[in-house]
Design an enzyme around this catalytic site. Structure first.
Site, short mmCIF file in Angstrom:
data_model
loop_
_atom_site.label_atom_id
_atom_site.label_comp_id
_atom_site.label_asym_id
_atom_site.label_seq_id
_atom_site.Cartn_x
_atom_site.Cartn_y
_atom_site.Cartn_z
N GLY A 175 22.51 73.86 144.07
CA GLY A 175 21.10 74.15 143.82
C GLY A 175 20.74 73.72 142.41
O GLY A 175 21.62 73.60 141.55
N CYS A 195 26.75 78.29 137.12
CA CYS A 195 25.46 77.64 136.89
C CYS A 195 25.70 76.33 136.16
O CYS A 195 26.48 76.29 135.20
CB CYS A 195 24.58 78.57 136.05
SG CYS A 195 22.97 77.88 135.67
N LEU A 196 25.03 75.27 136.58
CA LEU A 196 25.19 73.96 135.92
C LEU A 196 24.73 74.02 134.47
O LEU A 196 25.14 73.19 133.66
CB LEU A 196 24.42 72.88 136.68
CG LEU A 196 24.96 72.55 138.09
CD1 LEU A 196 24.00 71.62 138.82
CD2 LEU A 196 26.36 71.95 138.02
N GLN A 236 16.09 73.24 134.55
CA GLN A 236 17.44 72.78 134.21
C GLN A 236 17.49 71.28 133.89
O GLN A 236 18.48 70.79 133.34
CB GLN A 236 18.41 73.05 135.37
CG GLN A 236 18.64 74.54 135.60
CD GLN A 236 19.66 74.75 136.70
OE1 GLN A 236 19.32 74.73 137.87
NE2 GLN A 236 20.92 74.92 136.34
N HIS A 256 19.05 82.61 142.88
CA HIS A 256 19.53 82.10 141.58
C HIS A 256 18.56 81.03 141.05
O HIS A 256 18.19 81.06 139.88
CB HIS A 256 20.94 81.52 141.79
CG HIS A 256 21.55 80.88 140.59
ND1 HIS A 256 22.72 81.33 140.00
CD2 HIS A 256 21.17 79.79 139.85
CE1 HIS A 256 23.00 80.56 138.95
NE2 HIS A 256 22.09 79.62 138.85
N GLU A 257 18.13 80.12 141.93
CA GLU A 257 17.24 79.04 141.48
C GLU A 257 15.85 79.56 141.13
O GLU A 257 15.25 79.13 140.15
CB GLU A 257 17.14 77.93 142.53
CG GLU A 257 18.46 77.27 142.95
CD GLU A 257 19.36 76.89 141.78
OE1 GLU A 257 18.84 76.60 140.70
OE2 GLU A 257 20.59 76.90 141.96
N HIS A 285 15.64 80.98 137.78
CA HIS A 285 15.50 79.97 136.72
C HIS A 285 14.02 79.71 136.40
O HIS A 285 13.68 79.41 135.26
CB HIS A 285 16.12 78.64 137.15
CG HIS A 285 17.60 78.51 136.86
ND1 HIS A 285 18.11 78.59 135.59
CD2 HIS A 285 18.66 78.29 137.68
CE1 HIS A 285 19.43 78.42 135.64
NE2 HIS A 285 19.79 78.25 136.90
ZN ZN Z 1 21.72 78.01 137.56
#
Ligand code: ZN
Length: 171
Positions: free
Chosen positions: A45, A91-92, A50, A133-134, A137
């Site tokens: 995701g 998380c990226l 991000q 989660h997304e 963000h």
């Molecule tokens: Zn994340």
């Protein structure tokens, strides 16, 4: 096009992202670039902040075959199950740290697709977790914010240490 993934503590990750007013070519390109970036990372995701774009856009694909991309504009959680589940998240934007996060097991999300049409998706399990989660963000919330203050500071200290170790190799 693969976009650069912003990592903590980049301030764009803490900003509340703006709603998209019109799903146009620019947004469709952003959705496609975000998917390409997510698959390359690899991740399941990705949210627009991000990649440095403070707009309410997310993509996800939790399939094994990586053939079920989801493109969501202005996603909104309209229902959450009372039952919750705990699972490890990463998380990226916070590479190399992981934490156990408790979240509702299932959610319903209302969003606009890439044509601007309104859709509703009922998700459970990994997809429900990923979407929550997304969408977090988009409100400047990171998975570490769901942990106890002690656990959060332990993880962020470890992250800072790893970050300092990584930096010289990159310049
Ligand atoms: Zn994340």
């Amino acid at each position: 096009m693969i976009l650069r993934i912003r990592t903590y503590p980049d301030p764009v990750l803490r900003r509340r992202a703006a709603p998209v007013e019109r799903v146009d070519e620019r947004i469709r390109r952003l959705l496609d670039d975000m998917l390409e970036t997510m698959y390359a990372a690899p991740g399941i995701g990705l949210a627009a902040p991000q990649v440095g774009e403070s707009v309410r856009v997310i993509v996800a694909d939790v399939s094994e075959e990586k053939n079920a991309p989801l493109r969501m504009v202005n996603p909104e959680i309209t229902w959450r199950s009372e039952t919750t589940a705990v699972a490890e998240e990463g998380c990226l934007s916070l590479p190399e740290i992981y934490g156990e996060v408790e979240r509702p097991e299932a959610v319903e999300v209302r969003y606009l697709d890439e044509t601007g049409a309104e859709r509703t998706l009922r998700a459970e399990g990994l997809l429900a977790r990923c979407l929550q989660h997304e969408i977090d963000h988009l409100d400047g919330v990171l998975f570490v914010d769901h942990l106890s203050p002690v656990r959060r500071s332990v993880l962020l200290r470890r992250y800072e240490k790893l970050r300092r170790q990584r930096t010289p190799a990159k310049v």
